[in-house]
Design a protein around this motif. Structure first.
Motif, short mmCIF file in Angstrom:
data_model
loop_
_atom_site.label_atom_id
_atom_site.label_comp_id
_atom_site.label_asym_id
_atom_site.label_seq_id
_atom_site.Cartn_x
_atom_site.Cartn_y
_atom_site.Cartn_z
N ILE A 116 -6.57 14.09 -2.07
CA ILE A 116 -5.22 14.22 -1.49
C ILE A 116 -5.27 13.90 0.01
CG2 ILE A 116 -3.42 15.91 -0.93
CD1 ILE A 116 -3.90 17.16 -3.70
N VAL A 117 -6.34 14.36 0.69
CA VAL A 117 -6.47 14.07 2.12
C VAL A 117 -6.62 12.55 2.33
CG1 VAL A 117 -8.03 14.32 4.10
CG2 VAL A 117 -7.39 16.32 2.76
N PHE B 40 -5.46 10.23 0.37
CA PHE B 40 -4.12 9.66 0.12
C PHE B 40 -3.24 9.81 1.35
CE2 PHE B 40 -4.50 10.33 -4.70
CZ PHE B 40 -4.78 8.99 -4.91
N ILE B 41 -3.29 10.98 1.97
CA ILE B 41 -2.46 11.23 3.16
C ILE B 41 -2.87 10.26 4.26
CG2 ILE B 41 -1.95 12.89 5.00
CD1 ILE B 41 -2.23 15.13 2.91
N ILE C 18 -1.87 6.75 -8.90
CA ILE C 18 -2.26 7.99 -8.21
C ILE C 18 -2.57 9.09 -9.24
CG2 ILE C 18 -1.45 9.80 -6.63
CD1 ILE C 18 0.20 7.61 -5.24
N PHE C 19 -1.72 9.20 -10.26
CA PHE C 19 -1.94 10.21 -11.30
C PHE C 19 -3.29 10.00 -11.98
CE2 PHE C 19 2.91 10.83 -12.17
CZ PHE C 19 3.03 11.44 -10.92
N ARG D 269 4.16 12.10 6.35
CA ARG D 269 3.96 11.08 7.39
C ARG D 269 3.99 11.71 8.79
NH1 ARG D 269 2.81 7.95 3.62
NH2 ARG D 269 4.19 6.34 2.82
N ILE E 60 2.41 2.12 -3.78
CA ILE E 60 1.54 2.09 -4.96
C ILE E 60 2.24 2.81 -6.12
CG2 ILE E 60 -0.62 3.01 -5.93
CD1 ILE E 60 -1.93 2.61 -3.26
N ASP E 61 2.09 2.26 -7.30
CA ASP E 61 2.67 2.88 -8.50
C ASP E 61 2.11 4.30 -8.63
OD1 ASP E 61 3.37 3.67 -11.06
OD2 ASP E 61 3.23 1.64 -11.86
N ARG E 62 3.01 5.26 -8.84
CA ARG E 62 2.57 6.65 -8.88
C ARG E 62 1.61 6.91 -10.05
NH1 ARG E 62 7.50 10.56 -9.63
NH2 ARG E 62 8.33 9.28 -7.96
N LEU F 23 0.83 -1.20 0.00
CA LEU F 23 0.00 0.00 0.00
C LEU F 23 0.87 1.26 0.00
CD1 LEU F 23 -3.07 0.10 -0.02
CD2 LEU F 23 -3.04 0.40 2.45
N MET F 24 1.99 1.16 0.72
CA MET F 24 2.88 2.32 0.81
C MET F 24 3.68 2.53 -0.48
SD MET F 24 4.28 1.95 4.67
CE MET F 24 5.64 3.05 4.46
N ARG G 225 3.31 9.71 -0.32
CA ARG G 225 4.56 9.03 0.05
C ARG G 225 5.32 9.70 1.19
NH1 ARG G 225 5.39 5.68 -4.29
NH2 ARG G 225 3.89 6.26 -5.89
N ILE H 262 -6.20 11.03 -9.70
CA ILE H 262 -6.29 12.50 -9.62
C ILE H 262 -6.90 13.06 -10.91
CG2 ILE H 262 -4.82 14.58 -9.78
CD1 ILE H 262 -5.21 13.87 -6.96
N ALA H 263 -6.45 12.54 -12.05
CA ALA H 263 -6.98 13.03 -13.33
C ALA H 263 -8.49 12.81 -13.38
CB ALA H 263 -6.30 12.32 -14.50
N ILE I 264 -4.47 7.30 4.03
CA ILE I 264 -4.10 5.91 3.70
C ILE I 264 -2.59 5.71 3.90
CG2 ILE I 264 -3.94 4.18 1.85
CD1 ILE I 264 -6.48 5.35 0.66
N GLY I 265 -1.82 6.66 3.40
CA GLY I 265 -0.37 6.57 3.53
C GLY I 265 0.05 6.49 4.98
N PHE J 233 -0.55 16.66 -9.71
CA PHE J 233 -0.25 15.23 -9.72
C PHE J 233 0.92 14.91 -8.80
CE2 PHE J 233 -2.48 16.16 -13.61
CZ PHE J 233 -3.41 15.13 -13.68
#
Lengths: 282, 204
Positions: free
Chosen positions: A260-261, A263-264, A21-22, B128, A16-18, A13-14, B125, A25-26, A266-267, B117
């Motif tokens: 984005i929130v 994502f933060i 994510i792109f 944290r 994930i292929d960027r 999970l940490m 990433r 977001i798109a 989950i990360g 993006f």
């Protein structure tokens, strides 16, 4: 990677292929534009104050409008520039426009002429574009002495002595309001040079990043109002009852911020669980 | 004299600019306007120097076939093209504004839009909660991000967001501004009286 040990769900999970994510977001930005959610848009104190400062102008009065940005931030700042000029021309307020960025001239021309055409305004009597002048600090200071001397010609090389609007208005003393729309610290400098030295009333539009930096000047009253980012533009568009790109962009911006929130979160959850797992493991 | 001259000049001009701020005297006002004129001329010359420096840097890269020299060809070609069309057709009409509207503006806007993006990827990433302070920053960031869009207003976050901007943010920003202001005043005084001479170069 072949043969690499499986370090669990949280590790995956940490990392994930960027590109995933792109793509998310798109989609989160594109879909609300195609299928609007019409989220309610409130009004902030600073946007209300900006609107009130514009409303206080009387027909026939003149304001200075400075396009202090370049094309990189036009998606965020064009809506507030266009809305402000529409508001001014609707109230028959005359506009002296300029830019402190070489790349701002093209933007200024497009928006000025669009707003002027909508309201049937004439160049030279209702509005004028002075263009770009090197060195913003000297420009701001010299305009307090003489606008015609600071800009001997306008953007189209017409001598400013021959422009009817500038025959009546030649310094901050004849201008009840100065507006700067900026992606940099120029709002602060207009406050310091034009406001501090010449007592000029200033309002500003700024990118969301810059909004945090101009907040202190609004609280002290040195800045009479300001619009922060696309949200500020949307609030102002609603105040003048002309929905534009600001209002249209609000759903997309809401979804992007939410994502984005998420994502933060989950990360961080993955990071904490991974750390706990590591401690237990030894 | 090589060192004393600039220090005397700095003292005279610095003192003059300081006095003009507090006096309506016409002679001083005229000298102040002269200084502003010179400042704009110097600024204009630095722009020309910047263009020449950019050209020379990329020209050398092309000559030596350094890594990425192809990009330098595009830079030099773009630079020369824009200068030539501006001189031939004027910057207000013809190919110059067309290139601005249809090439430069979309490219700059695209570059800036790409930030969304990268911010999303980086926030996932790198943002944290590794310590208490990082967690505080993270929570404040999340609240302000949501409080500044209509979605956050639906759940009343705009009030918390405004409080963060009005108090902790302002307190920190004011502290920095006052510090910067005091620093500028002390540096200006040091330059005027000749204590600060680093602007003269090494060994001054």
């Amino acid at each position: 990677m072949a043969g690499a040990p499986d370090r669990g769900l949280f590790h995956r999970l940490m990392n994930i292929d960027r590109r995933v994510i792109f793509l998310i977001i798109a989609l989160s930005v594109a879909l609300p534009i195609l299928l609007p959610l019409n989220l309610p848009i409130g009004a902030s104190r600073e946007a209300d104050a900006y609107y009130e400062a514009m409303e206080a102008l009387r027909p026939g009065e003149t304001m200075i409008f400075s396009f202090d940005y370049e094309p990189d931030t036009m998606a965020e700042l064009d809506p507030m520039s266009l809305a402000t000029l529409r508001h001014a021309f609707r109230k028959d307020v005359r506009v002296i426009a300029l830019t402190n960025y070489a790349g701002g001239a093209g933007i200024a021309e497009r928006i000025l002429h669009e707003a002027a055409e909508e309201h049937g305004k004439e160049y030279g009597t209702d509005y004028v574009f002075l263009g770009y002048n090197p060195d913003w600090s000297a420009t701001m200071l010299r305009m307090g002495e003489s606008i015609r001397r600071t800009f001997p010609t306008d953007h189209y090389r017409t001598p400013t002595d021959e422009i009817p609007l500038l025959a009546e208005v030649d310094s901050y003393a004849n201008v009840p309001l100065l507006v700067t729309v900026t992606a940099s610290a120029l709002a602060e400098y207009w406050v310091i040079w034009a406001g501090g030295k010449f007592d000029q009333k200033v309002i500003a539009g700024a990118t969301a990043i810059q909004a945090v930096l101009v907040y202190p000047y609004f609280q002290t009253g040195q800045l009479s109002g300001f619009l922060g980012g696309l949200k500020g533009a949307a609030e102002y568009e609603r105040s003048i009852d002309v929905d534009g790109a600001g209002v249209r962009g609000m759903d997309a911006q809401s979804m992007a911020h939410l994502l984005i929130v998420v994502f933060i979160l989950i990360g961080n959850v993955a990071f904490l669980l991974h750390r706990m797992q590591g401690r237990r493991g030894g | 004299m090589k060192k004393t001259g600039p220090v005397i000049l700095g003292f005279l001009v610095g003192t003059l600019m300081l006095i003009q701020f507090f006096t309506p005297n016409e002679w001083i006002e005229a000298r102040y306007n002269n200084v502003l004129d010179w400042k704009q001329v110097v600024f204009g010359i630095t722009l020309i120097l910047g263009v020449i420096s950019l050209f020379v840097y990329h020209w050398k890269k092309i000559e030596k076939r350094s890594e990425g020299w192809g990009y330098s060809v595009v830079t030099v070609a773009g630079l020369l093209f824009m200068i030539v069309v501006a001189l031939i057709f004027s910057p207000e009409r013809g190919p110059y504004p067309w290139m601005f509207d249809h090439v430069q503006a979309p490219m700059q806007a695209t570059m800036f839009a790409l930030l969304a993006f990268y911010v999303a990827s980086a926030s996932y990433r790198a943002f944290r909660a590794r310590s208490f302070h990082a967690a505080l920053l993270l929570i404040a960031g999340v609240v302000v991000m949501l409080g500044r869009v209509p979605l956050g207003e639906l759940i009343g976050l705009q009030h918390v967001s405004s409080w963060i901007l009005d108090y902790p943010n302002l307190a920190a920003k004011r502290g920095i501004l006052i510090g910067v202001g005091l620093g500028m005043v002390s540096t200006a005084i040091k330059i005027i009286v000749g204590i600060e001479r680093t602007y003269l170069g090494k060994g001054a």
